[in-house]
Design a protein around this motif. Sequence first.
Motif, mmCIF file in Angstrom:
data_model
loop_
_atom_site.group_PDB
_atom_site.id
_atom_site.type_symbol
_atom_site.label_atom_id
_atom_site.label_comp_id
_atom_site.label_asym_id
_atom_site.label_seq_id
_atom_site.Cartn_x
_atom_site.Cartn_y
_atom_site.Cartn_z
ATOM 1 N N UNK A 60 44.378 -1.146 2.938
ATOM 2 C CA UNK A 60 44.470 -1.372 1.906
ATOM 3 C C UNK A 60 43.330 -1.635 0.814
ATOM 4 N N UNK A 61 41.995 -1.732 1.495
ATOM 5 C CA UNK A 61 40.957 -2.048 1.096
ATOM 6 C C UNK A 61 40.524 -0.919 0.273
ATOM 7 N N UNK A 62 40.804 0.128 1.597
ATOM 8 C CA UNK A 62 40.383 2.045 -0.220
ATOM 9 C C UNK A 62 41.256 2.162 -1.072
ATOM 10 N N UNK A 63 42.149 1.533 -0.311
ATOM 11 C CA UNK A 63 43.262 1.920 -1.419
ATOM 12 C C UNK A 63 42.826 1.123 -2.671
ATOM 13 N N UNK A 64 42.775 -0.213 -2.592
ATOM 14 C CA UNK A 64 42.791 -0.947 -4.100
ATOM 15 C C UNK A 64 40.440 -0.686 -4.776
ATOM 16 N N UNK A 65 40.564 0.226 -4.307
ATOM 17 C CA UNK A 65 39.472 0.741 -4.465
ATOM 18 C C UNK A 65 39.788 1.806 -5.129
ATOM 19 N N UNK A 66 40.219 2.720 -4.341
ATOM 20 C CA UNK A 66 40.488 3.985 -5.247
ATOM 21 C C UNK A 66 41.187 3.916 -6.304
ATOM 22 N N UNK A 77 35.625 -4.607 1.272
ATOM 23 C CA UNK A 77 35.373 -4.569 2.224
ATOM 24 C C UNK A 77 36.523 -4.668 3.094
ATOM 25 N N UNK A 78 36.020 -4.693 4.190
ATOM 26 C CA UNK A 78 36.312 -5.611 5.453
ATOM 27 C C UNK A 78 35.857 -5.392 6.778
ATOM 28 N N UNK A 79 36.279 -6.413 7.453
ATOM 29 C CA UNK A 79 35.983 -6.869 8.717
ATOM 30 C C UNK A 79 36.724 -6.982 10.295
ATOM 31 N N UNK A 80 35.969 -6.175 11.267
ATOM 32 C CA UNK A 80 36.587 -6.407 12.402
ATOM 33 C C UNK A 80 36.610 -8.159 13.272
ATOM 34 N N UNK A 140 23.918 -6.726 -0.821
ATOM 35 C CA UNK A 140 24.173 -5.960 -1.761
ATOM 36 C C UNK A 140 24.275 -7.279 -2.757
ATOM 37 N N UNK A 141 24.292 -6.567 -4.495
ATOM 38 C CA UNK A 141 24.341 -8.014 -5.163
ATOM 39 C C UNK A 141 26.056 -7.569 -5.639
ATOM 40 N N UNK A 142 26.820 -7.971 -5.187
ATOM 41 C CA UNK A 142 28.599 -8.148 -6.031
ATOM 42 C C UNK A 142 28.598 -9.286 -7.347
ATOM 43 N N UNK A 143 29.115 -9.187 -8.703
ATOM 44 C CA UNK A 143 30.092 -9.809 -9.878
ATOM 45 C C UNK A 143 31.391 -9.877 -9.063
ATOM 46 N N UNK A 144 31.998 -9.370 -7.757
ATOM 47 C CA UNK A 144 33.126 -9.457 -7.778
ATOM 48 C C UNK A 144 33.428 -8.838 -5.812
ATOM 49 N N UNK A 145 33.592 -9.780 -5.504
ATOM 50 C CA UNK A 145 34.174 -9.256 -3.998
ATOM 51 C C UNK A 145 35.149 -8.997 -3.631
ATOM 52 N N UNK A 146 35.856 -7.872 -2.882
ATOM 53 C CA UNK A 146 37.502 -7.863 -1.923
ATOM 54 C C UNK A 146 36.923 -7.372 -1.136
#
Length: 394
Positions: free
Chosen positions: A162-168, A147-150, A239-245
């Motif tokens: 870059x958040x979209x790109x890394x996820x893809x 995800x990303x913030x504003x 949202x449960x998350x084992x790792x968050x970028x």
Amino acid sequence: MKTVLIIGGGFAGLEAAIFLRKSNYDVTLVSDRDYFFIYPTSIWIPTREQEFDDVCIDLNTLEEVHGFKLIVDALKDINAKENSYTLNSGTVLKDYDHVVLAMGASKMQHKGVENTLSICAAPKQSLEIRDSLEALIEKGGGKICFGFGGNPKDTSAVRGGPAFELMFNVHNLLKKKGIRDNFELTFFAPMPEPGKRMGQKALKMMAVFFKKLGIKQHFGKKIKAFESNAIIFEDDSKIESDFTMFIAAGNGHDVVRESDLPTNEAGFVKINDFCNVVFDNPAMPSNIYAIGDVAALQGADWRAKQGHVAEVMARNVAHNILQKDANSTDFKGYQEHINILCVMDSGSGASFIYRDDKRAFIIPLPIIGHWLKKGWGIYCKLSKLNKIPRIPGI
């Protein structure tokens, strides 16, 4: 020979140093690290398509190639009235004919953000992201959130691409390994339509991608806190998350906030179209410029701080300084160059996305787009090292 002090060794600062040296200025470049980091291609470090050194250029080598003077140190204090700049080592830099501020931005500080890693933060975090992903792959499955913030005080200070790109790319990696079904991928953002600034066509494309790749979405709710295994939102949903970028939005540089520089509400340095710092007091220095993420950009609501805009500002400043010293007013402005330009990589292809005041379009580039972006990374490295010619305007 006239002297120029440049503070910041990223896209803006390095480009300014290169072009001012072309005009035979005595340039001193201050950077808080001894290498230039090619952020746009760092998205492949976590998936091991690139090694860390592949996206770095040694600034000492660049110093030799271009002939500027390099100081590796961090900025501690600014006294604009005295045109004085103090470094962490205690060194005081002053009495330069011109000063170019290009030291980037600080980040919005969310509660528990230490429980996340960012592909747009300190370069070494790209390696930590890689290690975290590989630990989950070794485990055999898990929940990964991107995800990303504003920044509500300055909407240009967002960096979501870059958040979209890394996820893809992570999706593509898991698919290649045959374990994609063992992972739950979720994309989150506080705005209702993340990616909207790229234009409606790009937004529709993203929706198609999310559905096709089986990526969950959580949009339109402000982030309350990050925990080690979850993301909490303003309505206490999670949202449960084992790792968050997570890529935090930019915020005014901490040193700038403590200085006598003029800033907007978010803490970015106020400039005019020619990148001159704009003081209310005419007695303040007129030889200070701000470029890249440290500056408050003017323009359309969809404007965003990107590396290519920072480099345009840098080249303009080099031109404008030369014109000023020649007693000319043939200055170049940055505002006419405000646009969004992105080759959004998916790991198996890419899309070319463009937007300005007159048009917005997207061109899918299956397979070849991935290699075009990798080719740009090679071009960026070799051209800055003067090993190949620069393409005009790039």
